[in-house]
Design an enzyme around this catalytic site. Structure first.
Site, short mmCIF file in Angstrom:
data_model
loop_
_atom_site.label_atom_id
_atom_site.label_comp_id
_atom_site.label_asym_id
_atom_site.label_seq_id
_atom_site.Cartn_x
_atom_site.Cartn_y
_atom_site.Cartn_z
N ASP A 13 0.72 -1.46 0.35
CA ASP A 13 -0.44 -0.10 -0.25
C ASP A 13 0.81 1.51 0.07
O ASP A 13 1.99 1.36 0.55
CB ASP A 13 -0.94 0.22 1.01
CG ASP A 13 -2.07 1.03 1.42
OD1 ASP A 13 -2.17 2.04 0.33
OD2 ASP A 13 -1.53 1.83 2.37
N LEU A 14 0.30 2.13 -0.11
CA LEU A 14 1.43 3.38 -0.39
C LEU A 14 1.35 4.90 0.42
O LEU A 14 1.90 4.73 1.84
CB LEU A 14 0.89 4.34 -1.49
CG LEU A 14 1.63 5.66 -1.93
CD1 LEU A 14 3.39 5.98 -2.29
CD2 LEU A 14 1.10 6.67 -2.63
N ASP A 15 -0.52 5.08 0.77
CA ASP A 15 -0.61 6.13 1.61
C ASP A 15 -1.11 5.69 3.42
O ASP A 15 -1.60 4.27 3.81
CB ASP A 15 -2.38 6.41 1.67
CG ASP A 15 -2.15 7.52 -0.18
OD1 ASP A 15 -1.20 8.23 -0.38
OD2 ASP A 15 -3.00 7.08 -0.72
N THR A 21 1.27 10.28 3.47
CA THR A 21 0.10 11.23 3.40
C THR A 21 -1.54 10.67 3.73
O THR A 21 -2.77 11.45 3.44
CB THR A 21 -0.11 10.40 2.19
OG1 THR A 21 0.41 9.52 1.57
CG2 THR A 21 0.94 11.19 0.19
N LYS A 49 -9.54 4.88 5.12
CA LYS A 49 -8.49 4.73 5.04
C LYS A 49 -8.25 3.81 4.00
O LYS A 49 -9.46 2.60 4.59
CB LYS A 49 -7.59 4.11 6.14
CG LYS A 49 -6.97 5.70 6.85
CD LYS A 49 -5.90 5.17 8.09
CE LYS A 49 -5.57 6.85 8.92
NZ LYS A 49 -4.54 5.77 10.49
N SER A 120 -2.21 0.14 -4.03
CA SER A 120 -2.47 1.82 -3.82
C SER A 120 -4.33 1.41 -4.54
O SER A 120 -4.14 1.57 -5.51
CB SER A 120 -1.92 2.91 -4.06
OG SER A 120 -2.52 4.00 -3.56
N ALA A 121 -5.01 2.21 -3.90
CA ALA A 121 -6.69 3.15 -4.03
C ALA A 121 -6.28 4.50 -4.46
O ALA A 121 -6.89 4.68 -5.60
CB ALA A 121 -7.55 3.08 -3.23
N LYS A 151 -10.72 -2.06 -2.02
CA LYS A 151 -10.79 -2.48 -0.77
C LYS A 151 -12.00 -2.47 0.29
O LYS A 151 -12.70 -1.23 0.23
CB LYS A 151 -9.26 -1.79 0.35
CG LYS A 151 -7.97 -1.97 -1.15
CD LYS A 151 -6.84 -0.91 0.29
CE LYS A 151 -5.63 -0.66 -1.04
NZ LYS A 151 -4.53 -0.44 -0.57
N GLU A 175 0.27 -3.00 5.01
CA GLU A 175 -1.02 -2.27 5.10
C GLU A 175 -1.11 -1.54 6.16
O GLU A 175 -0.57 -2.14 7.57
CB GLU A 175 -2.10 -2.49 5.09
CG GLU A 175 -3.33 -2.93 3.10
CD GLU A 175 -3.44 -1.87 2.63
OE1 GLU A 175 -4.02 -0.70 3.79
OE2 GLU A 175 -3.62 -1.62 1.49
N ASP A 176 -1.69 -0.23 5.98
CA ASP A 176 -2.22 0.38 7.61
C ASP A 176 -3.52 0.38 7.57
O ASP A 176 -3.67 1.59 8.83
CB ASP A 176 -1.30 1.81 7.00
CG ASP A 176 -2.30 3.10 6.22
OD1 ASP A 176 -2.57 2.43 4.94
OD2 ASP A 176 -2.71 4.26 6.84
C1 BG6 Z 1 -5.53 5.53 -0.36
C2 BG6 Z 1 -6.11 5.87 0.66
O1 BG6 Z 1 -4.80 4.95 -0.57
O2 BG6 Z 1 -6.36 5.81 -1.30
C3 BG6 Z 1 -7.03 7.07 0.89
O3 BG6 Z 1 -6.11 5.30 2.18
C4 BG6 Z 1 -7.61 7.61 -0.50
O4 BG6 Z 1 -7.77 7.91 1.94
C5 BG6 Z 1 -8.22 6.09 -1.41
O5 BG6 Z 1 -9.24 7.92 -0.22
C6 BG6 Z 1 -7.93 7.29 -2.91
O6 BG6 Z 1 -7.41 8.41 -3.41
P1 BG6 Z 1 -6.94 9.01 -4.39
O7 BG6 Z 1 -5.74 10.05 -4.75
O8 BG6 Z 1 -7.24 8.12 -5.68
O9 BG6 Z 1 -8.15 10.55 -4.07
MG MG Z 2 -3.23 3.10 3.39
#
Ligand code: BG6
Ligand code: MG
Length: 223
Positions: A13-15, A21, A49, A120-121, A151, A175-176
């Site tokens: 995962d990224l964020d 972030t 998240k 990452s989403a 997710k 993951e977080d």
């Molecule tokens: C996830 C985050 O990685 O990405 C969420 O944990 C976020 O908080 C989701 O809403 C979508 O991100 P983005 O940048 O496409 O709006």
């Molecule tokens: Mg995350």
């Protein structure tokens, strides 16, 4: 749980895992919640998240029982406004925003011959990686636009393993978010949860923060 010796790759995962972030996402969503008059709480913040942009907005509106007060077009406008505010925060990022120990861990993985992909989403993931100077570590990124479900559905982690030609049992997902850990587990991968152990209680391995993540610490938890 899989055996440590079976592991051949990591799906990240990224964020909130590679960088901080998740705090920026929360800040930008909090502004939206205040604007529409939805209540903001720690539970809502944690629950957002890992959740896609439009699904996050729906959760915020639902928290205020406001989901029927906005047209689809207005919802897109609110999500776009959130993203504009989020990107202003991302623009100020530098490699100093990489979370503790992550750069060393990525080098350890790479030098150990493990494969690596990103699940990452976020549609902003390539931009964030670029700000962190980490683009070269992640030639394989799941494109969230190709997903039919976000997710906690396993799809994103299944695709993360496919991108590096590994079976789920050969991968560790990191993951977080509770929704992310659920996604990893349902995909059949070994899950690492970083952060609050109570929120991430379903993870196979828990670390309090990213600085604890080393191959030796993972091996110790798997054997
Ligand atoms: C996830 C985050 O990685 O990405 C969420 O944990 C976020 O908080 C989701 O809403 C979508 O991100 P983005 O940048 O496409 O709006
Ligand atoms: Mg995350």
């Amino acid at each position: 749980m899989a055996k440590y010796s079976d592991i051949k790759g990591f799906v990240f995962d990224l964020d909130g895992v590679i960088t901080d972030t998740s705090v920026f996402h929360s800040q930008a969503w909090h502004q939206v919640a205040d604007k529409v008059g939805a209540p903001w709480s720690k539970e809502l913040e944690d629950g957002l998240k890992g959740i896609s942009r439009m699904d996050s907005l729906e959760m915020i509106l639902k928290a205020g029982n406001l989901q029927d007060n906005y047209t689809d077009e207005q919802k897109v406008d609110l999500a776009t406004e959130k993203n504009t505010n989020y990107l202003k925060l991302v623009d100020q990022m530098t490699p100093a925003n990489i979370l503790p120990g992550i750069k060393d861990f990525l080098d350890e993985i790479k030098n150990g011959g493990y494969l690596l992909s990103l699940a990452s989403a976020s549609k902003n993931a390539p931009k964030v990686l670029q700000k962190l100077n980490l683009t070269d570590y992640f030639p394989k990124i799941v494109d969230p636009k190709t997903l039919s479900k976000g997710k906690p559905d396993p799809e994103i982690y299944v695709k993360g393993a496919e991108l590096i030609d590994l079976k789920p049992e050969q991968c560790i997902g990191v993951e977080d978010a509770a929704a992310g850990v659920e996604s990893i587990n349902a995909a059949g991968e070994t899950s690492i949860g970083i952060g609050d152990k109570q929120i991430l209680k379903d993870a196979d391995i828990n670390f309090e923060d990213t600085s604890e993540m080393t191959l030796a610490n993972i091996e110790a938890q798997m054997n």
